[in-house]
Design a protein around this motif. Structure first.
Motif, PDB file in Angstrom:
ATOM      1  N   UNK A  35       0.936  -1.305   0.017  1.00  0.00           N
ATOM      2  CA  UNK A  35       0.022  -0.260   0.029  1.00  0.00           C
ATOM      3  C   UNK A  35       0.984   1.270   0.022  1.00  0.00           C
ATOM      4  N   UNK A  36       0.248   2.292  -0.472  1.00  0.00           N
ATOM      5  CA  UNK A  36       0.833   3.685  -0.266  1.00  0.00           C
ATOM      6  C   UNK A  36      -0.088   4.429   0.595  1.00  0.00           C
ATOM      7  N   UNK A  37       0.437   5.076   1.378  1.00  0.00           N
ATOM      8  CA  UNK A  37      -0.125   5.938   2.495  1.00  0.00           C
ATOM      9  C   UNK A  37       0.401   7.336   2.360  1.00  0.00           C
ATOM     10  N   UNK A  38      -0.196   8.607   2.656  1.00  0.00           N
ATOM     11  CA  UNK A  38       0.268   9.725   2.908  1.00  0.00           C
ATOM     12  C   UNK A  38      -0.189  10.448   4.081  1.00  0.00           C
ATOM     13  N   UNK A  39       0.778  11.367   4.598  1.00  0.00           N
ATOM     14  CA  UNK A  39       0.592  12.186   5.622  1.00  0.00           C
ATOM     15  C   UNK A  39       0.993  13.724   5.315  1.00  0.00           C
ATOM     16  N   UNK A  40      -0.046  14.695   5.398  1.00  0.00           N
ATOM     17  CA  UNK A  40       0.369  16.056   5.131  1.00  0.00           C
ATOM     18  C   UNK A  40       0.410  16.524   6.764  1.00  0.00           C
ATOM     19  N   UNK A  41       1.152  17.450   6.702  1.00  0.00           N
ATOM     20  CA  UNK A  41       1.481  18.257   7.923  1.00  0.00           C
ATOM     21  C   UNK A  41      -0.157  18.659   8.764  1.00  0.00           C
ATOM     22  N   UNK A  43      -2.091  16.575   9.583  1.00  0.00           N
ATOM     23  CA  UNK A  43      -3.311  15.617   9.330  1.00  0.00           C
ATOM     24  C   UNK A  43      -2.818  14.071   9.727  1.00  0.00           C
ATOM     25  N   UNK A  44      -3.848  13.275   9.754  1.00  0.00           N
ATOM     26  CA  UNK A  44      -3.558  11.903   9.836  1.00  0.00           C
ATOM     27  C   UNK A  44      -3.203  11.226   8.637  1.00  0.00           C
ATOM     28  N   UNK A  45      -2.333  10.059   8.866  1.00  0.00           N
ATOM     29  CA  UNK A  45      -2.114   9.194   7.756  1.00  0.00           C
ATOM     30  C   UNK A  45      -3.057   8.474   7.235  1.00  0.00           C
ATOM     31  N   UNK A  46      -3.239   8.492   5.945  1.00  0.00           N
ATOM     32  CA  UNK A  46      -4.106   8.132   5.201  1.00  0.00           C
ATOM     33  C   UNK A  46      -4.011   7.164   3.871  1.00  0.00           C
ATOM     34  N   UNK A  47      -4.871   6.011   3.608  1.00  0.00           N
ATOM     35  CA  UNK A  47      -4.538   5.307   2.824  1.00  0.00           C
ATOM     36  C   UNK A  47      -4.647   5.908   1.200  1.00  0.00           C
ATOM     37  N   UNK A  60      -8.345   5.301  -2.672  1.00  0.00           N
ATOM     38  CA  UNK A  60      -9.136   6.384  -1.946  1.00  0.00           C
ATOM     39  C   UNK A  60     -10.048   7.182  -2.994  1.00  0.00           C
ATOM     40  N   UNK A  61     -10.813   7.674  -2.714  1.00  0.00           N
ATOM     41  CA  UNK A  61     -11.722   8.502  -3.567  1.00  0.00           C
ATOM     42  C   UNK A  61     -10.927   9.825  -4.236  1.00  0.00           C
TER      43      UNK A  61
END
Length: 118
Positions: A35-41, A43-47, A60-61
């Motif tokens: 999987x690839x997730x991302x996290x912006x400053x 904010x929570x980490x999201x799939x 993700x939509x």
């Protein structure tokens, strides 16, 4: 223990493209859901996307139709092709490997920064 090393991040203009890569140090890459997730400053980490095989992917939509996840089991590598990038895609992107046999075997890379300027 599985080591994951991401690459391919960088600075890009809105509307541009990037391809992220993640190489896994394991002899049995095919047993992992990647999987690839991302996290912006702030904010929570999201799939962002995940893949079991070419016929079993999820997104993700917010990235559907723009991002494509793929994997090459012969190279122990998972990719994330990101097109039509938007400033809101700016984040640190993390690769994840989860053992399909035992979910507690869950591994993360150090991440790669993606910055999209408007």
């Amino acid at each position: 223990q599985v080591q994951l090393v991401e690459s391919g991040g960088g600075l890009v203009l809105a509307g541009g493209s990037l391809r992220l890569s993640c190489v896994a140090s394991t002899r049995i890459f095919s047993i992992y859901t990647m999987g690839w997730y991302r996290q912006a400053p702030g904010r929570q980490r999201e799939l962002v996307a995940r893949i079991i095989n070419i016929d079993n992917t999820g997104y993700a939509d917010s990235v559907k139709g723009r991002f494509t996840i793929s994997r090459d089991n012969a190279k122990n590598t998972v990719y994330l092709q990101m097109n039509s990038l938007k400033p809101e895609d700016t984040a640190r992107y993390y690769c994840n490997a989860r053992d399909m046999r035992l979910a507690s075997n869950d591994y993360w890379g150090q991440g790669t920064q993606v910055t999209v300027s408007s």
